[in-house]
Design an enzyme around this catalytic site. Structure first.
Site, PDB file in Angstrom:
ATOM      1  N   ARG A 286       4.894  11.425  50.038  1.00 49.48           N
ATOM      2  CA  ARG A 286       4.799  11.383  48.589  1.00 49.48           C
ATOM      3  C   ARG A 286       5.865  12.300  47.993  1.00 49.48           C
ATOM      4  NH1 ARG A 286       2.378   7.629  49.861  1.00 49.48           N
ATOM      5  NH2 ARG A 286       0.221   7.031  49.421  1.00 49.48           N
TER       6      ARG A 286
ATOM      7  N   HIS B 171      12.339   4.262  48.128  1.00 47.53           N
ATOM      8  CA  HIS B 171      10.935   3.878  48.339  1.00 47.53           C
ATOM      9  C   HIS B 171      10.795   2.489  48.969  1.00 47.53           C
ATOM     10  CE1 HIS B 171       6.632   4.853  46.776  1.00 47.53           C
ATOM     11  NE2 HIS B 171       6.608   4.319  47.989  1.00 47.53           N
TER      12      HIS B 171
ATOM     13  N   GLU C 191      10.298   7.783  39.840  1.00 49.68           N
ATOM     14  CA  GLU C 191      10.925   6.587  40.386  1.00 49.68           C
ATOM     15  C   GLU C 191      11.061   5.534  39.299  1.00 49.68           C
ATOM     16  OE1 GLU C 191       8.929   5.287  43.936  1.00 49.68           O
ATOM     17  OE2 GLU C 191       9.113   7.244  44.915  1.00 49.68           O
TER      18      GLU C 191
END
Length: 319
Positions: free
Chosen positions: A232, A280, A261
């Site tokens: 994370r 990601h 993000e």
């Protein structure tokens, strides 16, 4: 249509999901609204949605869905959902836990090879038409420290051990496991940091892991070590990592997840040659829908029967 449950599929690649839903024999039981992630639901969609499938949702959206009874997070983690100040108590929330154990370990191994082997340099030199002799570092004999030995971490350990990498790591309840030389409790994380050539973060999002990797812990690492974060974004204190890379406290980092993000174009991480950004993509692959559909199909069948307690991967039961 009035007898069908209204489902909002708020994600990208909706055609693939629609095909899978049809193949599962559910298309005639539900009425589906599709919406790409960049768009917002219309008032009509908000008013009729009974089940929601989405990666994340902004504050204020769920209370605007008066008929909503179930939300399926299209991701393994649900900390963003649980942090919503207006998450309805009556909402059942499930996740896609278990879908990353195939692709993410492979992507993590790819990151290790990217760091150790000069393939990126070779590709760049090829574009320039330059013959440059480069030297790779071996992975055999190196130590990989995994903070968070869950299902993904254990699969990474299996793969890494096949390449002669020694694996150590932490687990909340330490117990011997295959392919891991030492399993330590979380309070001995500093030992793992000090002994590892590569440190892999796979910790969950909890208050205890906020800024887990800070200046103090980065100082425990070898100056030749690399940090890999596939857990994370909030695990790392960004400013401290930037300072550590600048000062060569560590060799570099591979970052797949971030606090914000998409990562802003002016973020300092973009400026470092030895900070690799993978946007990601660690847990995703072109067969992700195939991996997720067994969970979605099971939960949809439970929802249609009114059996919310029988759902898989329940992150929060309806009150």
């Amino acid at each position: 249509m009035t007898n069908r449950a209204h489902v909002l599929l708020w994600t990208d690649n909706t055609a693939t999901y629609l095909d899978a839903i049809k193949a599962a024999g559910l298309a005639d039981k539900i009425a589906i609204d599709t919406l790409p992630r960049k768009d917002k639901p219309s008032p009509e969609q908000l008013g009729r949605t009974e089940a929601l499938m989405a990666a994340t949702v902004p504050p204020g959206l769920l209370p605007a869905m008066p008929k909503l009874r179930w939300a399926q997070a299209m991701t393994a983690g649900v900390e963003g959902w649980l942090a919503l100040p207006d998450l309805p108590k009556s909402l059942a929330l499930t996740c896609a836990r278990g879908t990353h154990t195939e692709s993410m370990p492979e992507n993590i191994m790819a990151a290790l090879f990217h760091v150790a082997k000069p393939l990126a340099t070779a590709a760049a030199n090829k574009q320039l038409g330059k013959w440059v002799h480069t030297v790779a570092q071996p992975l055999t004999g190196k130590t990989l420290g995994i903070l968070g030995l869950g299902a993904v971490g254990q699969e990474v350990a299996r793969m890494a051990s096949a390449f002669g990498i020694r694996v150590i790591g932490t687990k909340r309840r330490p117990a011997a496991m295959p392919n891991v030389a030492e399993v330590l409790p979380p309070e001995r994380s500093d030992d793992v940091l000090a002994r590892s050539d590569f440190v892999l973060l796979l910790l969950p999002a909890t208050p205890a892991t906020e800024n887990f990797i800070n200046a103090g812990r980065l100082s425990k690492m070898k100056p030749t070590a690399w940090l890999l974060n596939f857990g994370r974004g909030h695990l790392i204190k960004d400013d401290d990592l930037i300072a550590a890379v600048n000062a060569k406290t560590i060799a570099g980092a591979v970052l797949d997840v971030f606090r914000q993000e998409p990562l802003p174009a002016d973020h300092p991480f973009w400026d470092f040659k030895n900070v690799i950004i993978t946007t990601h993509q660690g847990g995703f692959c072109d067969t992700y829908v195939d991996l997720a559909m067994p969970i979605l199909e099971h939960n949809m069948r439970c929802f249609l029967k009114g059996d919310l307690k029988g759902m898989m991967n329940v992150a929060r039961a309806a009150a």
